[in-house]
Each structure stands twice: as C-alpha cells, then as structure tokens.
Scaffold this motif. Structure first.
Motif, PDB file in Angstrom:
ATOM      1  N   VAL A  21       0.834  -1.205   0.000  1.00 57.41           N
ATOM      2  CA  VAL A  21       0.000   0.000   0.000  1.00 57.41           C
ATOM      3  C   VAL A  21       0.869   1.256   0.000  1.00 57.41           C
ATOM      4  N   GLU A  22       1.955   1.220   0.787  1.00 57.68           N
ATOM      5  CA  GLU A  22       2.829   2.399   0.879  1.00 57.68           C
ATOM      6  C   GLU A  22       3.438   2.729  -0.481  1.00 57.68           C
ATOM      7  N   GLN A  23       3.915   1.681  -1.144  1.00 54.96           N
ATOM      8  CA  GLN A  23       4.526   1.912  -2.453  1.00 54.96           C
ATOM      9  C   GLN A  23       3.510   2.477  -3.440  1.00 54.96           C
ATOM     10  N   LEU A  24       2.298   1.922  -3.373  1.00 54.85           N
ATOM     11  CA  LEU A  24       1.253   2.402  -4.275  1.00 54.85           C
ATOM     12  C   LEU A  24       0.926   3.860  -3.984  1.00 54.85           C
ATOM     13  N   GLU A  25       0.851   4.170  -2.687  1.00 55.97           N
ATOM     14  CA  GLU A  25       0.506   5.536  -2.312  1.00 55.97           C
ATOM     15  C   GLU A  25       1.557   6.515  -2.836  1.00 55.97           C
ATOM     16  N   GLN A  26       2.805   6.066  -2.753  1.00 53.91           N
ATOM     17  CA  GLN A  26       3.897   6.922  -3.240  1.00 53.91           C
ATOM     18  C   GLN A  26       3.819   7.150  -4.740  1.00 53.91           C
ATOM     19  N   ALA A  27       3.319   6.120  -5.436  1.00 54.20           N
ATOM     20  CA  ALA A  27       3.305   6.214  -6.892  1.00 54.20           C
ATOM     21  C   ALA A  27       2.169   7.104  -7.405  1.00 54.20           C
ATOM     22  N   ILE A  28       1.176   7.329  -6.561  1.00 54.34           N
ATOM     23  CA  ILE A  28       0.030   8.117  -7.017  1.00 54.34           C
ATOM     24  C   ILE A  28       0.429   9.580  -7.190  1.00 54.34           C
ATOM     25  N   GLU A  29       0.049  10.138  -8.325  1.00 53.41           N
ATOM     26  CA  GLU A  29       0.443  11.512  -8.621  1.00 53.41           C
ATOM     27  C   GLU A  29      -0.763  12.433  -8.635  1.00 53.41           C
ATOM     28  N   LYS A  30      -0.427  13.714  -8.727  1.00 50.84           N
ATOM     29  CA  LYS A  30      -1.476  14.705  -8.882  1.00 50.84           C
ATOM     30  C   LYS A  30      -1.257  15.326 -10.251  1.00 50.84           C
ATOM     31  N   PRO A  31      -2.191  15.131 -11.196  1.00 48.23           N
ATOM     32  CA  PRO A  31      -1.954  15.681 -12.537  1.00 48.23           C
ATOM     33  C   PRO A  31      -1.719  17.182 -12.469  1.00 48.23           C
ATOM     34  N   LYS A  32      -0.810  17.654 -13.321  1.00 47.38           N
ATOM     35  CA  LYS A  32      -0.496  19.092 -13.322  1.00 47.38           C
ATOM     36  C   LYS A  32      -1.746  19.898 -13.638  1.00 47.38           C
ATOM     37  N   ASN A  33      -2.514  19.373 -14.576  1.00 46.67           N
ATOM     38  CA  ASN A  33      -3.712  20.079 -15.006  1.00 46.67           C
ATOM     39  C   ASN A  33      -4.946  19.368 -14.440  1.00 46.67           C
ATOM     40  N   GLN A  34      -5.716  20.132 -13.680  1.00 49.58           N
ATOM     41  CA  GLN A  34      -6.829  19.486 -12.987  1.00 49.58           C
ATOM     42  C   GLN A  34      -7.881  18.935 -13.954  1.00 49.58           C
ATOM     43  N   SER A  35      -7.898  19.411 -15.203  1.00 46.27           N
ATOM     44  CA  SER A  35      -8.888  18.887 -16.142  1.00 46.27           C
ATOM     45  C   SER A  35      -8.606  17.432 -16.487  1.00 46.27           C
ATOM     46  N   LEU A  36      -7.386  16.970 -16.168  1.00 48.57           N
ATOM     47  CA  LEU A  36      -7.049  15.555 -16.418  1.00 48.57           C
ATOM     48  C   LEU A  36      -7.452  14.651 -15.259  1.00 48.57           C
ATOM     49  N   GLY A  37      -7.860  15.253 -14.172  1.00 49.63           N
ATOM     50  CA  GLY A  37      -8.254  14.441 -13.024  1.00 49.63           C
ATOM     51  C   GLY A  37      -7.648  14.988 -11.756  1.00 49.63           C
ATOM     52  N   ASP A  38      -8.074  14.420 -10.626  1.00 49.47           N
ATOM     53  CA  ASP A  38      -7.550  14.867  -9.335  1.00 49.47           C
ATOM     54  C   ASP A  38      -6.388  13.994  -8.876  1.00 49.47           C
ATOM     55  N   LEU A  39      -6.407  12.745  -9.310  1.00 45.05           N
ATOM     56  CA  LEU A  39      -5.319  11.832  -8.977  1.00 45.05           C
ATOM     57  C   LEU A  39      -4.965  11.035 -10.229  1.00 45.05           C
TER      58      LEU A  39
END
Ligand code: ARG
Length: 565
Positions: A21-39
């Motif tokens: 879970v920790e590794q997965l959490e680390q891999a999750i990003e925040k798209p630069k442009n919010q129109s692409l999504g929140d995560l």
C-alpha cells in the motif's frame, strides 16, 4: 481524510497484494492540469510484473475501481486518471475542517520527540541585525510546524555573550566609556566603543593584548570583568526583549555561550581521553583530515576557549538535558563550515546522535544588492524597520478603513506580519532584497495580501450572519462545481505542512496560503456567495473553512490574522 490512501487500498486489492500500500501511495500523482483528473496512477512499472502492456493494465484496474469517492476513471495512455466525487469529497472536507478547526492538518509522525532549535542567537552589545531576524523568523516558523506534526520544539536562544570580543569591549569601556551615556543608549554606545576599539587597535596593536587579557579575566571569574559583562548583557537583553515582544516570539531557554563557561573543561578532558586533541601552532585542535575539513580549533595558546568549544559543550548539554530526536541550528550559511566541523568532531568522539544534528542555513538579507553588515556601522536596525513597517501599515489603514476600532493592534499585526512573510515566502537559501514597499503591498505574494483575504472572508461571514451551528444543519450544496478548485486547495494543506516539516522549509506553507488566498479570491469574484439561494449555507461553510486554514497557515509562520483591517 486521505483519498490517496483510499485509492492505494483499492489498487492493493486489485493487484492482489503484489505491491505494498505504501509503495502504491507513493506512486500516485497529482496531474499538473486538474482537467485531467484529481489523482493519477502511472502503470509503466507494472508492465514487467504483469507481463502486459501498461495501458492494458490501466484498463483492467479501471474496472476494479468501484468506490463512490471516484466519480469518473479514465485511461489515458499508461495512466489511470481519477476524478474525485466533488459533492461527496467537498462535504467530507468541509465537515472535517468544521470539526477539527485549528487542528485541521495536524500530523502525528513527530510522536512527541523533543527537537531543540537553536535560533535567533544575537550577539550582546551589538544591534539586533536583519540576519538575526532571519534566524528568529525561520526558527520560530519551523518550531510551530514541527509542533503541528507532533514534535515538541525547544526554542533555544544561544546568545553570543562570551568570547574575546567582550574582553575588547571591557578594555574599550575602561579607556573611553561613559557610564551615563551607556545607560541612556546601551547598544548604540557599546557598539560605538567596539568600533572605536578596532579603529584604535590598528594604530596601537597593544590594545589587542589588553582585550585578550580582559577576556581571560572574565573566563577566570574576575569580579570587575564579570560585573561589567553582566551589565552589558542585561542592557542588551532588555533591548532584544522589546523586539521579541513585538514579533511575539518566545524562548524556552536563553542559555547562551557564557552558560557553557564551566562546562568546557569536561569537553576538553573527553577530547584528551579519546586522543583527539593535538597541538598545532601552540593551540589545541582536533584534526579532521579524513573528513576533508580544516582542523577544529578548541583552545588557543593562551588557554582561551573558542566558539566551537562552547558549541561542543552545548551539544552535549542539549543531548543530556533534552534527549533530542533532532537538534537544529538555524544559522546563516556563512557558518556552514563551523557546523560541519562541530558535527564531525562529535562523531569522532563516538556520539551517534551527532547524525541527528542539522544545520539549517539561510541566505543573506541584501540592501540594494549588498550585504548588510554590523562592523562598519552600516546596518539596518531591526527595531527601526519593524516600527517603520508598522507606521506604513497604519497609514494604509487610515486610508482604507479609517473607522477601524483597534487600529494600533491591527497596524502592528500587519506591519510585523509583512516583514515576517517577506522573509519566509522564498526558499530560505535565497538571498532576499530588503524592501519595505515590496513587503507591504496588498497585491501579490505578501503577508498583507493573505491577511486581507482572511479579513475579507471574515467580513463575508459576518454579513451572512453565519454560524457554525446553523450551517451544520443546513443542507449542503448540490454540485460543488465552482467550489472545487478551492476545496482541492483545502485538501492540500496537510501536504504543504508535511513538505515544510520534512525540509525545514516554511516557504512551503507561505506559498500554499498565497495559492489558497488566490483561489478563494477568484471564487469570490465569480460566485455571489451572499446571494439568497439553497446553497448559501454551504458556500458560507466553504468561506469559513478558508478562514480556518488561512488563519492556521499564518499562525504556523508566526503571523497574526486580524478579522478586520
Ligand atoms: N551568535 C552567533 C552569530 O551571531 C550565532 C550563534 C548560532 N548558534 C550556535 N550554536 N553557534 O553569529
């Protein structure tokens, strides 16, 4: 609430526990442009494990994400892009802020560990300079941020109240001093004596010996020397306290260099026992050849100890007294070598805890591109600067809000806040150009801008007769579409705090509150918050949430938030 964690949990199940879970959490990003999504979750690195093309993996994962938290999941190339459910998430975030209030964003990874923070540490008998302002302000903010993360900060003012310069000062006073004059204007007179000493010593080198011998007397406890020193110290502290009061900074300890006078023999003994002291040019030093550092000077030929000797004693004392998990030194980058040597010597002495000592350097305060220095009397006095800033804030208030009730207090909060914010908004390693006009602007990235946004939000709440109780009963918003940007910013608060804490970098919080203020002002320009509608209470709850976070963000930087200005 942590939606990254929730997503990591879902992915963990979907991948049947193949990645933690920790590794997965680390891999999750925040798209630069919010129109692409929140995560976003990139699937490249799964290709090898799954022996499949990353975009196929993304497609498969997409099917397995069935949580009301995510209203839409898209696959773009190798990325899984996720859109949070605006209504559900907004309402969760806002009700969390309303419940937790100023505790919103609290972290617990510090788990009560003591952290000593060596900060401010001005030199007595000298004016409090802009350099010491930087250490005070940065140290204070770091202390508050650490506390927010669960640590117990211990603020130590390691006063520069010992050393050969006080021998020189006593010699100068004995030659040219005037008790009455010193009493009337201590720091100024003492500084003048110190400057005079250096000028005269150039023509008359014997003075230097006189200075040295007075310091020796001081170290040996000579009565006359001690009582003059004590007097200089008391007068200096009186002046410094005025500044600390103005800036609302408190200390847990004022144990300065003099405090270690009787604790240095032990250090020298320990160094001897460990065979670390060697003679060099009649002085005692610790060689640091392996560390590729110049030798650390411990004792001069005349037996006098040095800055480094006192810092060694202080480090031991702090470990024994506070059993710190970390020991921080907020001191300008000119002293980097000193702290490298200090830590290296402690390591050589066999203290593993030396690894928990951190020098937190910062850049210089420049005036017209040049360094401000005390020696040549070319110095901007901090107290004058603060007072000038308060005056400018006051005339601003007179102009914009002449009927304000507590003008004095607000002028102080804004004037001082402006100076602090200007110091903290950039990465601390940058040099800063000193400019009152710049600091006090109500537009752009300034303290007054954030304070003004806060006051404006407070006034909206007053106009809307908003109370927390009424709103918790009110039905919430239907879409949260226009509010989403602000809500997303509110969610980012704990990340900003974590980054600030991990990197000892208050600018993370400063930048964050400017961003939040900007997104709130944009929202307020677009949406008629106070207009009667079913959603009014929900909008006001959002405004309230913004006030909570702006106020807490400012507090972490050591800045007050007036409700009206
Ligand atoms: N008094 C020193 C100066 O003004 C700073 C002291 C920093 N702290 C320390 N433990 N050496 O340069």
């Amino acid at each position: 609430m942590n939606f990254k964690k929730e997503l990591a949990g879902i992915l963990y199940e979907a991948l049947e526990g193949e990645i933690s879970v920790e590794q997965l959490e680390q891999a999750i990003e925040k798209p630069k442009n919010q129109s692409l999504g929140d995560l976003a979750f990139p699937c490249f690195s799964l290709a090898k494990l799954k022996r499949k093309a990353p975009n196929l993996i993304a497609e498969e994962l997409k099917e397995k994400i069935q949580s009301p938290t995510f209203e839409k999941v898209e696959v773009v190339g190798a990325y899984l892009n996720l859109f949070l459910n605006k209504k559900l998430v907004s309402e969760k975030v806002i009700s969390q802020i309303m419940t937790e209030d100023s505790h919103y964003g609290d972290q617990n990874f510090g788990v009560g560990g003591n952290v000593t923070i060596d900060m401010s540490s001005p030199n007595i008998a000298k004016p409090f300079s802009m350099g010491h302002l930087r250490s005070t302000v940065i140290g204070n903010a770091i202390a508050k941020i650490l506390e927010k993360c669960g640590y117990k900060p211990i603020r130590i003012n390691h006063l520069g109240d010992w050393g050969t310069q006080f021998g020189k000062l006593i010699a100068a006073y004995k030659h040219w001093g005037d008790e009455e004059k010193v009493k009337q204007n201590p720091i100024k007179e003492l500084l003048a004596l110190y400057v005079q000493f250096h000028a005269e010593a150039e023509m008359n080198p014997a003075l230097e010996d006189e200075g040295r011998s007075w310091f020796k007397k001081l170290e040996d406890g000579d009565e006359e020397a001690l009582s003059l020193w004590q007097w200089f110290r008391d007068e200096s502290l009186k002046e410094f306290s005025r500044i600390y009061e103005l800036m609302n900074v408190e200390f847990d300890s004022f144990a300065g260099e003099a405090f270690y006078n009787d604790k240095m023999d032990r250090v020298i003994k320990l160094l001897e026992e460990k065979n670390l002291l060697v003679e060099s040019d009649q002085a005692q030093v610790v060689e640091l050849t392996e560390e590729e550092l110049p030798p650390c000077l411990i004792k001069k030929s005349d037996g006098a100890t040095l800055y480094a000797t006192r810092d060694l004693a202080a480090a031991l004392y702090r470990k024994e007294t506070y059993d710190f998990v970390k020991s921080l030194y907020v001191v300008g980058h000119e002293q980097s070598l000193h702290f490298k040597q200090l830590i290296a010597v402690l390591r050589k002495m066999g203290y593993d805890w030396a690894d928990n000592m951190v020098h937190i350097p910062f850049g210089m305060m420049l005036k017209d591109g040049k360094k401000m220095s005390t020696r040549k009397g070319k110095v901007v006095l901090l107290e004058e600067v603060l007072n000038e800033s308060i005056e400018m804030a006051r005339s601003n208030i007179e102009e914009k809000n002449p009927n304000l009730a507590n003008k004095d207090e607000v002028a102080k909060q804004v004037g001082v806040g402006a100076v602090i914010f200007h110091d903290l908004k950039n990465n601390r390693m940058n040099d800063i150009e000193f400019s009152l006009e710049e600091m006090l602007r109500f537009e752009g990235e300034t303290g007054p801008y954030v304070q003004y946004t806060f006051a404006r939000a407070c006034s909206i709440l007053r106009k809307g007769d908003w109370t927390k109780d009424a709103s918790s009963q009110a039905s919430y918003h239907s879409t949260w579409e226009k509010e989403w940007k602000v809500v997303s910013m509110l969610m980012e608060f704990s990340n900003a705090i974590k980054r600030a804490c991990e990197n000892f970098d208050p600018s993370q919080v400063a930048k964050y509150i400017v961003d939040l203020a900007q997104s709130f002002n944009k929202y307020y320009a677009e949406v008629k918050v106070l207009e009667d509608s079913e959603e009014k209470q929900a909008r006001l709850a959002l405004v309230y949430s913004v006030t909570v976070v702006l106020k807490e963000g400012l507090r972490l930087l050591g800045i007050d938030a007036p409700e009206e200005m």
